[in-house]
Write a protein that holds these residues in place. Sequence first.
Motif, PDB file in Angstrom:
ATOM      1  N   LYS A 415      37.649  32.844  65.254  1.00  0.00           N
ATOM      2  CA  LYS A 415      37.887  32.974  63.809  1.00  0.00           C
ATOM      3  C   LYS A 415      36.847  33.884  63.147  1.00  0.00           C
ATOM      4  O   LYS A 415      36.263  33.568  62.116  1.00  0.00           O
ATOM      5  N   SER A 416      36.597  34.980  63.802  1.00  0.00           N
ATOM      6  CA  SER A 416      35.595  35.912  63.300  1.00  0.00           C
ATOM      7  C   SER A 416      36.140  36.884  62.274  1.00  0.00           C
ATOM      8  O   SER A 416      35.382  37.677  61.717  1.00  0.00           O
ATOM      9  N   CYS A 417      37.478  36.875  61.987  1.00  0.00           N
ATOM     10  CA  CYS A 417      38.094  37.816  61.046  1.00  0.00           C
ATOM     11  C   CYS A 417      38.585  37.045  59.827  1.00  0.00           C
ATOM     12  O   CYS A 417      39.121  35.935  59.941  1.00  0.00           O
TER      13      CYS A 417
END
Length: 441
Positions: A415-417
């Motif tokens: 969930k880095s974006c």
Amino acid sequence: MIDSESDNEESPQKIRDNNISQKSLAKFVLDNNGVMHVPECEAYIVKGHNEKKYCVTCQCPSMSRCYHILAVRMFVGLPIDDCHSEVSLRSLSKRSLKRSDKKSGRKRPRKNDVDISVTPAPDSLHEEMKKTPKSKKKLRFMSPVEEHPFSPAVDRTSPPSSKFEQSPSPPTKTPPAKKKKVTQVTPVPQKWIHNLTMEHKRKIESGQPLCSDVINTAQKLLKRQFPDISGLQQSERTPVWDEKQNQWKYGIKFEKVNSPAVQIHHNGKFHWVTSIKLDGQIYVMDSLSNGKISPSLQIQLASMYGSDYHQLTVRIPQIQQQTNSVDCGLFAIANAVQFCFSLYQGSDLLKFDEPFLRHHLLHCLEKGAFSPFPRIETKAKLNKKKITYIDVQCDCKCILPNLMQEMIGCDAPFKSCSVWRHRSCAEVEDDDDWYCTPHRH
């Protein structure tokens, strides 16, 4: 009948036979000098067989012709008609019957009525009845022309065309004419000014809510009068909620505008408001403000004033509130006109003279140019101006609010974006993974 004299003594010549005729009684009275003329009274006195005297205006109980009057007629010398009344045997038979045996006036039988047994005649028995003989002659039907006694002679030398001569066909009846549907002709509306009719003028004068035709006409006049101010687009460019797909449908969108700009919006809940943009700040002037913005109005504001930022900040200043539920369009036009003249940003210090707003609107529309609406002078207050701030989230690249459709995020690992798009903008079907452009490789 006047009884002039009575005598109780019985005369030897007194008639005791009650069945004697009236004419014989009259002759008997005349023979016995029973008729006397009274000149003073201009009448005749008749002495009856019962030794009583009667006037000629006789009122005796006789059912047939009275013999007193017959005697006077014979005394004077007038002829007497020997007319005999016709006797109906049927009436005599009815008179002889008892009242219980009379059947006149009754349609249903009585309780004790029994049919009399009748012995039928020998020739009436069913077993001895003879059948009607059948004729061996062929039947020939004549035409109506031959049956008429005064019809011309028919040439019988030519053989008939068929076994039975055909009678002339009856005249054909013309079918009844169908009723034509009466189409109601709608009267042509009488033109008032521009694209407005006299019906619009009547609604403004009678205090009814303003429709979109009046709002658009007012914005056209302001656009022509103030060409340097952006906005003033048609108010029909509003989104519609689709209940089947559970999302908003937005056809013709508002065009992007630059500062300064003003626009009158319909918030989708039967209410008109005015939005302005000045120095990069967005204001919404609502005459029935509750500190909130409807979803339809958020979509319209984002389409007009949206930018590359993820949120749109809207300011709702405290302004004069309407005193009824129908003058929202009137206040929206008054606030837009005030902004065009003085770049008005909304304040509770400005008070419009509400009873004269409709009269001023009619005057400006007929004149073809607007002037500031009448105001009431108020004293300046030192209180700080009250403003409500509302942030509209616009994370999609289409710069429309997130509430427009369902939002989906990038499925990058860990969930880095933080990229979010509307499902229609991302072109992704249900239960499919979606990656933004940097994370697709």
